[in-house]
Design an enzyme around this catalytic site. Structure first.
Site, mmCIF file in Angstrom:
data_model
loop_
_atom_site.group_PDB
_atom_site.id
_atom_site.type_symbol
_atom_site.label_atom_id
_atom_site.label_comp_id
_atom_site.label_asym_id
_atom_site.label_seq_id
_atom_site.Cartn_x
_atom_site.Cartn_y
_atom_site.Cartn_z
ATOM 1 N N THR A 133 0.376 5.431 -0.339
ATOM 2 C CA THR A 133 -0.375 6.693 -0.346
ATOM 3 C C THR A 133 0.428 7.541 -1.688
ATOM 4 O OG1 THR A 133 -0.932 6.912 1.789
ATOM 5 C CG2 THR A 133 -0.818 8.969 0.692
ATOM 6 N N ASN A 158 5.296 8.708 12.704
ATOM 7 C CA ASN A 158 4.296 9.210 13.623
ATOM 8 C C ASN A 158 4.168 9.187 15.144
ATOM 9 O OD1 ASN A 158 2.850 10.263 11.065
ATOM 10 N ND2 ASN A 158 2.072 8.412 10.793
ATOM 11 N N HIS A 181 -5.672 -1.155 8.093
ATOM 12 C CA HIS A 181 -4.274 -0.392 8.408
ATOM 13 C C HIS A 181 -4.123 -0.491 10.089
ATOM 14 C CE1 HIS A 181 -0.627 1.433 7.592
ATOM 15 N NE2 HIS A 181 -0.867 2.542 7.148
ATOM 16 N N GLY A 182 -3.389 -1.259 10.373
ATOM 17 C CA GLY A 182 -3.066 -1.176 11.932
ATOM 18 C C GLY A 182 -1.783 -0.925 12.190
ATOM 19 N N ALA A 183 -0.935 -0.220 11.160
ATOM 20 C CA ALA A 183 0.420 0.303 11.233
ATOM 21 C C ALA A 183 0.670 1.799 11.161
ATOM 22 C CB ALA A 183 1.263 -0.820 10.111
ATOM 23 N N ASN A 184 1.946 1.723 11.315
ATOM 24 C CA ASN A 184 2.519 3.108 10.748
ATOM 25 C C ASN A 184 2.031 4.436 11.652
ATOM 26 O OD1 ASN A 184 4.012 1.432 9.368
ATOM 27 N ND2 ASN A 184 2.983 2.291 7.274
ATOM 28 N N TYR A 222 -1.009 5.282 12.538
ATOM 29 C CA TYR A 222 -2.499 5.718 12.357
ATOM 30 C C TYR A 222 -3.500 5.162 13.254
ATOM 31 C CZ TYR A 222 -0.030 7.555 8.387
ATOM 32 O OH TYR A 222 0.838 7.854 7.483
ATOM 33 N N PRO A 226 0.932 -1.288 0.094
ATOM 34 C CA PRO A 226 -0.083 0.063 0.086
ATOM 35 C C PRO A 226 0.790 1.302 0.069
ATOM 36 C CG PRO A 226 0.189 -0.981 2.151
ATOM 37 C CD PRO A 226 0.633 -2.030 1.384
#
Ligand SMILES: Cc1cc2nc3c(=O)[nH]c(=O)nc-3n(C[C@H](O)[C@H](O)[C@H](O)COP(=O)(O)O)c2cc1C
Length: 375
Positions: free
Chosen positions: A34, A243, A183-186, A188, A32
């Site tokens: 962006t 993040n 999306h359970g990562a990065n 967010y 994925p």
């Protein structure tokens, strides 16, 4: 026998794979990414062209796509919560399927990673806590700005977000997607709940491992009930620092617990991010193996892979599929280039997130480069 000697005959990367009811034509996943090309948060023809150019991947996972107006923290990222967006995504799934590809949409709620200027009217920046990120968020209107402080979510807000994920998953199926990746990562929204450096709640969504994992598990359960667990994957980034997340005392136990619970929910895959190739701390091979052991479904590896390391990890059974990110940006025919061991084009980071076609759908396939050179 040379265990590590790889020949074309014993390659796994280009072999088919059964993912639930879907047959993938190879083990290569487009990670994925962006790309910020969705005007009004709605995908259009150029987005369809971009993904269809890359349909030789066994599975495409789209860029992070918001299930809620509140989750559109970045400029020009797509959503999947209204009719126009469903219509736009139909163009994308239709174009990819026409080329024989398979495609999941990544459901990404940005949570506290956002700026009010990037959100549509009436939406707000929300998160598990009111802790504000350091640094700045880009806005089209005023350039880089300090992050908008998030409003700390109430139990009612959490329920609403869970329902938004479930509805977005239904919308995804209506739009023709083969499944969804949560999306359970990065860093967010979902990881903001998992990570105690961000989550300072003292209710049933904060504190213990079970409580911090509750939001992810409720979202996954609701999405699975909405569209079938065989169409659901989850992406996780233990040890991620993106993040303002970062490591914490019981990180291994947290993710092993989560992998076990996701296994109980019978979802089709987990997708583990290791961003050490991008300067983040490494995810140890011991933890990766513990997660693999705890989860009975498909295991997707990602982060800094090339052909050789991908093939080796598949041969050594460290995972079932390998996701590649950056190489897909500049090489629409990445699969063919891997297969023929051709040179790869380098992506231009200057156009990763800029609007329009440049640096998006204008990277040529190798055939086009060669015929140009022959002139
Ligand atoms: C331009 C760009 C955008 C990205 N956007 C997302 C995203 O929306 N969701 C996500 O889970 N990861 C995102 N990532 C991370 C990639 O999926 C992948 O994990 C990372 O690029 C490492 O893999 P690679 O070394 O093969 O590029 C992004 C990476 C890049 C370079």
């Amino acid at each position: 026998m040379f265990k590590h000697h790889l020949s074309m005959s014993d390659n796994k990367l280009f072999s088919t794979y059964q993912l639930g009811k879907l047959q993938l034509k190879n083990r290569i996943v487009m990670a994925p990414m962006t790309r910020s090309r969705a005007k009004d948060n709605t995908p259009d023809e150029i987005v369809a062209t971009y993904y269809s150019q890359r349909a030789s991947a066994g599975l495409i996972i789209t860029e992070g796509t918001s299930p809620s107006p509140n989750g559109l923290g970045y400029p020009r990222i797509p959503g999947i919560f209204n009719e126009a967006q469903i219509k736009g995504w139909k163009l994308v799934t239709g174009a990819v399927h026409k080329e024989g590809g398979k495609i999941f949409v990544q459901l990404m709620h940005t949570g506290r990673v956002g700026h009010q200027l990037n959100l549509p009217e009436g939406a707000e920046v929300v998160g598990p806590s009111a802790k504000v990120l350091s640094g700045e968020m880009y806005t089209d209107q005023e350039g880089p700005k300090s992050y908008t402080p998030a409003r700390k979510m109430t139990t009612q807000d959490i329920l609403q977000a869970v329902n938004e994920f479930a509805q977005a998953a239904k919308n995804a199926i209506e739009a023709g997607f083969d499944g969804v990746e949560i999306h359970g990562a990065n860093g967010y929204l979902i990881e903001q709940f998992i990570n105690p450096n961000v989550n300072d709640r003292d209710d049933e969504y904060g504190g213990s491992i079970e409580n911090r994992s509750k939001f992810l598990l409720e979202v996954t359960q609701a999405v699975s009930q909405a569209i079938g667990a065989d169409k659901v994957g989850v992406r996780l980034s233990p040890y991620g620092v993106f993040n303002d997340t970062g490591a914490f005392a019981d990180v291994d136990e947290t993710y092993v617990y989560i992998a076990g619970k996701l296994s109980d929910l019978d979802i089709t895959y987990i997708h583990i991010v290791d961003h050490s190739s991008m300067g983040a701390p490494e995810v140890s091979s011991a933890l990766k193996q513990r997660l693999r052991d705890a989860f009975k479904g498909t295991y997707v590896l990602s982060g800094g892979y090339d052909r050789e390391r991908a093939e080796l990890d598949l041969q050594e059974e460290r995972g079932d599929l390998v996701a590649f990110g950056r190489p897909f940006i500049a090489n629409p025919d990445f699969v063919k280039r891997l297969e023929t061991q051709a040179a790869l084009s380098e992506p231009d980071p200057g156009t990763f997130y800029t609007p329009g076609e440049a640096g998006y759908i204008d990277y040529p396939a190798l055939d086009a480069i060669l015929s140009e050179q022959a002139k």
